[in-house]
Design a protein around this motif. Structure first.
Motif, PDB file in Angstrom:
ATOM      1  N   VAL A  62      10.837  64.303  29.319  1.00 36.61           N
ATOM      2  CA  VAL A  62      10.146  63.026  29.490  1.00 36.61           C
ATOM      3  C   VAL A  62       8.649  63.272  29.417  1.00 36.61           C
ATOM      4  O   VAL A  62       8.123  64.149  30.120  1.00 36.61           O
ATOM      5  CB  VAL A  62      10.510  62.372  30.841  1.00 36.61           C
ATOM      6  N   ILE A  63       7.966  62.538  28.563  1.00 34.16           N
ATOM      7  CA  ILE A  63       6.514  62.653  28.444  1.00 34.16           C
ATOM      8  C   ILE A  63       5.892  61.397  29.031  1.00 34.16           C
ATOM      9  O   ILE A  63       5.978  60.313  28.456  1.00 34.16           O
ATOM     10  CB  ILE A  63       6.071  62.835  26.978  1.00 34.16           C
ATOM     11  N   ASP A  64       5.330  61.531  30.225  1.00 37.11           N
ATOM     12  CA  ASP A  64       4.711  60.467  31.021  1.00 37.11           C
ATOM     13  C   ASP A  64       5.749  59.537  31.651  1.00 37.11           C
ATOM     14  O   ASP A  64       6.807  59.270  31.069  1.00 37.11           O
ATOM     15  CB  ASP A  64       3.692  59.663  30.224  1.00 37.11           C
ATOM     16  N   THR A  65       5.385  59.045  32.832  1.00 32.92           N
ATOM     17  CA  THR A  65       6.282  58.187  33.608  1.00 32.92           C
ATOM     18  C   THR A  65       5.499  57.004  34.187  1.00 32.92           C
ATOM     19  O   THR A  65       5.269  56.936  35.395  1.00 32.92           O
ATOM     20  CB  THR A  65       6.917  58.989  34.758  1.00 32.92           C
ATOM     21  N   PRO A  66       5.081  56.071  33.363  1.00 30.93           N
ATOM     22  CA  PRO A  66       4.271  54.943  33.869  1.00 30.93           C
ATOM     23  C   PRO A  66       5.031  54.151  34.935  1.00 30.93           C
ATOM     24  O   PRO A  66       6.186  53.759  34.727  1.00 30.93           O
ATOM     25  CB  PRO A  66       4.039  54.092  32.622  1.00 30.93           C
ATOM     26  N   PRO A  67       4.408  53.918  36.087  1.00 31.11           N
ATOM     27  CA  PRO A  67       5.096  53.185  37.152  1.00 31.11           C
ATOM     28  C   PRO A  67       5.524  51.778  36.752  1.00 31.11           C
ATOM     29  O   PRO A  67       6.446  51.224  37.368  1.00 31.11           O
ATOM     30  CB  PRO A  67       4.052  53.144  38.280  1.00 31.11           C
ATOM     31  N   THR A  68       4.900  51.183  35.729  1.00 29.07           N
ATOM     32  CA  THR A  68       5.243  49.813  35.349  1.00 29.07           C
ATOM     33  C   THR A  68       6.682  49.681  34.886  1.00 29.07           C
ATOM     34  O   THR A  68       7.283  48.611  35.012  1.00 29.07           O
ATOM     35  CB  THR A  68       4.318  49.290  34.236  1.00 29.07           C
ATOM     36  N   PHE A  69       7.251  50.781  34.335  1.00 28.96           N
ATOM     37  CA  PHE A  69       8.658  50.708  33.927  1.00 28.96           C
ATOM     38  C   PHE A  69       9.446  51.963  34.304  1.00 28.96           C
ATOM     39  O   PHE A  69      10.564  52.173  33.825  1.00 28.96           O
ATOM     40  CB  PHE A  69       8.811  50.434  32.426  1.00 28.96           C
ATOM     41  N   SER A  70       8.900  52.789  35.193  1.00 26.28           N
ATOM     42  CA  SER A  70       9.576  54.046  35.513  1.00 26.28           C
ATOM     43  C   SER A  70      10.941  53.824  36.150  1.00 26.28           C
ATOM     44  O   SER A  70      11.840  54.659  36.002  1.00 26.28           O
ATOM     45  CB  SER A  70       8.701  54.900  36.439  1.00 26.28           C
ATOM     46  N   SER A  71      11.119  52.691  36.841  1.00 26.93           N
ATOM     47  CA  SER A  71      12.430  52.424  37.437  1.00 26.93           C
ATOM     48  C   SER A  71      13.497  52.221  36.368  1.00 26.93           C
ATOM     49  O   SER A  71      14.703  52.345  36.644  1.00 26.93           O
ATOM     50  CB  SER A  71      12.358  51.190  38.339  1.00 26.93           C
ATOM     51  N   HIS A  72      13.071  51.907  35.138  1.00 31.05           N
ATOM     52  CA  HIS A  72      14.003  51.720  34.030  1.00 31.05           C
ATOM     53  C   HIS A  72      14.239  53.009  33.237  1.00 31.05           C
ATOM     54  O   HIS A  72      15.112  53.041  32.360  1.00 31.05           O
ATOM     55  CB  HIS A  72      13.476  50.653  33.069  1.00 31.05           C
ATOM     56  N   LEU A  73      13.466  54.051  33.509  1.00 31.62           N
ATOM     57  CA  LEU A  73      13.601  55.274  32.721  1.00 31.62           C
ATOM     58  C   LEU A  73      14.998  55.891  32.809  1.00 31.62           C
ATOM     59  O   LEU A  73      15.544  56.319  31.779  1.00 31.62           O
ATOM     60  CB  LEU A  73      12.534  56.292  33.129  1.00 31.62           C
ATOM     61  N   PRO A  74      15.624  55.976  33.993  1.00 31.72           N
ATOM     62  CA  PRO A  74      16.989  56.524  34.019  1.00 31.72           C
ATOM     63  C   PRO A  74      17.942  55.749  33.116  1.00 31.72           C
ATOM     64  O   PRO A  74      18.795  56.352  32.441  1.00 31.72           O
ATOM     65  CB  PRO A  74      17.375  56.408  35.497  1.00 31.72           C
ATOM     66  N   GLU A  75      17.802  54.439  33.080  1.00 29.54           N
ATOM     67  CA  GLU A  75      18.646  53.621  32.215  1.00 29.54           C
ATOM     68  C   GLU A  75      18.356  53.906  30.742  1.00 29.54           C
ATOM     69  O   GLU A  75      19.286  54.017  29.923  1.00 29.54           O
ATOM     70  CB  GLU A  75      18.408  52.144  32.526  1.00 29.54           C
ATOM     71  N   ALA A  76      17.075  54.013  30.407  1.00 31.83           N
ATOM     72  CA  ALA A  76      16.708  54.309  29.021  1.00 31.83           C
ATOM     73  C   ALA A  76      17.235  55.676  28.607  1.00 31.83           C
ATOM     74  O   ALA A  76      17.725  55.855  27.485  1.00 31.83           O
ATOM     75  CB  ALA A  76      15.193  54.257  28.861  1.00 31.83           C
ATOM     76  N   ILE A  77      17.154  56.642  29.513  1.00 31.04           N
ATOM     77  CA  ILE A  77      17.633  57.985  29.207  1.00 31.04           C
ATOM     78  C   ILE A  77      19.134  57.980  28.932  1.00 31.04           C
ATOM     79  O   ILE A  77      19.617  58.654  28.027  1.00 31.04           O
ATOM     80  CB  ILE A  77      17.268  58.947  30.358  1.00 31.04           C
TER      81      ILE A  77
END
Length: 309
Positions: A62-77
């Motif tokens: 993962v390159i960068d984890t902006p808080p504006t959508f970081s809660s969605h990152l696990p879903e995107a992954i």
């Protein structure tokens, strides 16, 4: 020329965002959008912030984890891989780009430039875990046959801000430096070195890549986008320089205020900036989204850079 509000003044409506600056919409039910950049590399964005994901056989980087959508990152992954996050790369130290790292869970290896590591140790912010690997000039991350080349090119936006290249995919990510289709964020994206940031944009223009990821705005960028920002910066520097050369301190100031050097100088700087804005508006107001929002900031910043730096 449309009305362009000075800093602190609000007008009825800002200029419309040009169609060319817009990107594909984000599904509001998801809160993010994935863009396939090739060979396991993806951009993920909420159309304001951007990060990247690199999927390989045993994990995800993962390159960068902006808080504006970081809660969605696990879903995107989960959309691209069933493997865990093994590595996180920090583009730089600013919290608005890496403050969502804990949302990933686990204990990934975190990679950053030395200046970023130093700043995060100093700040001791639990939302920005300290890197486990810190490099000085260059670092190559190879995982499952996938490669990311990380390199440091000096102070521009912030000490420690790096270039992230995926050579096979011909993708380059440099955050808070180029804003495809848009006026850069205020005061050169609050660059700590304005001329250094300008030089890095020119360096990016001369590099070999196909797709640019800038960390912000609605879409990825092209060489044409970078060339446009280079041209704007050149015009901005010229306009501010000409305004500085042709503006005299004290002109039009009430005689009773001439013994107040702060008032005299404030009047001088304001007139320089007004001339700079008026010079640039006819050419650039329709070419860069949000030109009218931040042009005053850019002229103030360039005026100061040329005058004292």
């Amino acid at each position: 020329m449309p009305e362009i509000a000075p800093i602190g003044v609000r007008i009825g409506k800002y200029l419309d965002v040009p169609t060319a600056a817009k990107g594909p919409p984000v599904d509001p039910k998801k809160g993010y959008r994935l863009q396939d950049l090739g060979d396991g590399l993806y951009m993920v964005t909420d159309n304001i912030y951007q990060s990247m994901l690199l999927a390989y056989d045993k994990g995800v980087v993962v390159i960068d984890t902006p808080p504006t959508f970081s809660s969605h990152l696990p879903e995107a992954i989960k959309e691209i891989s069933s493997q865990p996050v093994t590595h996180v790369v920090y583009s730089h130290a600013h919290k608005d780009h890496i403050g969502g790292t804990h949302s990933l869970g686990g204990t990934p290896i975190i990679i950053a430039q030395e200046e970023t590591a130093w700043r995060l140790k100093r700040d001791n912010d639990p939302d920005r875990p300290i890197p486990t690997v810190a490099f000085k000039d260059k670092y190559t991350l190879t995982v499952g046959g996938k490669v990311l080349d990380l390199s440091y090119h000096g102070v521009g936006h912030l000490p420690g801000n790096i270039f992230i290249s995926a050579p096979k995919q011909k993708v380059l990510m440099v955050v808070d430096t180029v804003f495809p289709g848009w006026m850069p964020w205020r005061r050169f994206a609050v660059a700590q070195d304005v001329l250094g940031s300008m030089s890095q944009v020119e360096e990016i223009a001369n590099m070999d890549w196909k797709t640019f990821v800038g960390g912000h705005v609605e879409r990825t960028g092209t060489h044409e986008d970078v060339d446009t920002q280079v041209a704007f910066y050149h015009d901005l520097k010229d306009a501010a320089g000409q305004a500085l050369a042709s503006t005299r301190p004290g002109e039009g100031v009430d005689a009773a205020d001439m013994k107040n050097p702060w008032a005299v100088f404030d009047n001088y700087v304001d007139r320089v900036v007004v001339q700079c804005v008026n010079t640039l508006a006819p050419k650039w107001q329709t070419r860069l989204a949000a030109f009218d929002v931040y042009i005053w900031d850019q002229c103030f910043s360039m005026e100061q850079t040329l005058r004292i730096e």
